[in-house]
Design a protein around this motif. Structure first.
Motif, short mmCIF file in Angstrom:
data_model
loop_
_atom_site.label_atom_id
_atom_site.label_comp_id
_atom_site.label_asym_id
_atom_site.label_seq_id
_atom_site.Cartn_x
_atom_site.Cartn_y
_atom_site.Cartn_z
N ALA A 72 0.82 -1.21 0.00
CA ALA A 72 0.00 0.00 0.00
C ALA A 72 0.85 1.26 0.00
CB ALA A 72 -0.93 -0.01 1.21
N VAL A 73 1.92 1.24 0.79
CA VAL A 73 2.82 2.40 0.85
C VAL A 73 3.51 2.62 -0.49
CG1 VAL A 73 4.93 3.29 1.91
CG2 VAL A 73 3.18 2.22 3.33
N LYS A 74 3.78 1.54 -1.19
CA LYS A 74 4.46 1.66 -2.49
C LYS A 74 3.52 2.09 -3.61
CE LYS A 74 8.21 -1.60 -1.56
NZ LYS A 74 8.87 -2.89 -1.97
N GLY A 75 2.22 2.21 -3.29
CA GLY A 75 1.30 2.76 -4.28
C GLY A 75 0.26 1.82 -4.84
N SER A 76 0.20 0.59 -4.34
CA SER A 76 -0.80 -0.36 -4.84
C SER A 76 -2.20 0.09 -4.39
CB SER A 76 -0.51 -1.77 -4.32
OG SER A 76 -1.59 -2.64 -4.64
#
Length: 268
Positions: free
Chosen positions: A93-97
């Motif tokens: 989630a933090v990486k943008g998913s």
């Protein structure tokens, strides 16, 4: 203590009022069913399929909390599998998913809502519990009867309306009450022993060192119990919060220990 004016014509004494024993005015009347809808239907016996579902659920939970190893920042860490999955989901989630972001947000919201619902239910149950026992206490006082001693005692329950929480300052069941009472009795015995040893030092000064060691042992035990379990008089002061009290007791214990170390180093 019975009130002659409350005696029935049959001469029977009225039952004691207490938890599970409501006043006679609130009991079911003779000849009136306590369950006008009739006996509830028996629950069907669980099927083999239900047994299989139970076994599957047990396996799922066992696997979810199985300890596994992961490597993070170059270090191995052991944690339950479900926690590793959540951590991986959070990293994604933090990486943008976008999917991971939606999933982790939904999970957090669901947990927060369930926690809020449970807290609200506990808060309402605490208020109702205290109110019910206060009515029973008032009835006992008006009839000159001794008050019952329920566990948990309503005076040991703090309703924090600002935080919306219920705090149990005393024992919550009979087993815990027995353990608390036993610990407090042991603390009283330790304090008594300390006074006895002090008198022994005066009578047998040649054994001072022995008695001082015994005093130190009993004092440590008394301090430990006294820092965790408040006595009845202490915990029933209006507004008492056992968590704040324990925190203060811990700080006081640390301060006494530092002073003892300074005193011992000065006398060495």
């Amino acid at each position: 203590m019975s009130d002659p004016d409350d005696k029935r014509s049959s001469g029977q004494r009225k039952a004691l009022v207490g938890y599970g024993r409501p006043p006679t005015d609130h009991q079911f009347r003779k000849g009136t069913s306590g369950n006008p809808r009739g006996r509830p239907k028996k629950s069907p016996r669980p099927s083999k399929a239900a047994d299989g579902d139970t076994r599957l659920a047990d396996l799922v939970m066992q696997e979810a909390y199985r300890q596994i190893q992961i490597r993070e920042n170059g270090k191995l860490e052991e944690l339950p599998m479900i926690q590793a999955v959540l951590r991986s989901l959070g990293v994604a989630a933090v990486k943008g998913s976008h999917r991971a972001q939606l999933a982790i947000t939904s999970l957090v919201q669901a947990v927060e809502q369930r926690t809020l619902n449970e807290r609200q239910a506990m808060f309402e149950a605490g208020i109702e519990y205290k109110r019910g026992w206060e009515e029973i206490f008032e009835l006992c006082d008006s009839r000159g009867e001794p008050r019952p001693e329920p566990v948990p005692h309503p005076d040991d329950i703090l309703i924090d309306a600002r935080a919306g929480v219920v705090i149990f300052n005393g024992p919550v069941d009979d087993n815990q009450k027995a353990a608390w009472d036993q610990a407090l009795e042991r603390r009283t015995a330790s304090l008594h022993e300390i006074e006895e040893y002090k008198r022994d030092i005066e009578n047998e000064p040649e054994l001072r060192r022995v008695y001082e060691d015994e005093i130190a042992h009993e004092q440590r035990l008394a301090d430990l119990i006294g820092s965790r379990i408040p006595d009845e008089q202490t915990r029933r002061v209006p507004g008492f919060n056992i968590y704040e009290w324990r925190e203060k007791q811990g700080k006081d214990k640390e301060r006494r220990e530092r002073l003892r170390q300074i005193r011992d180093s000065g006398s060495a």
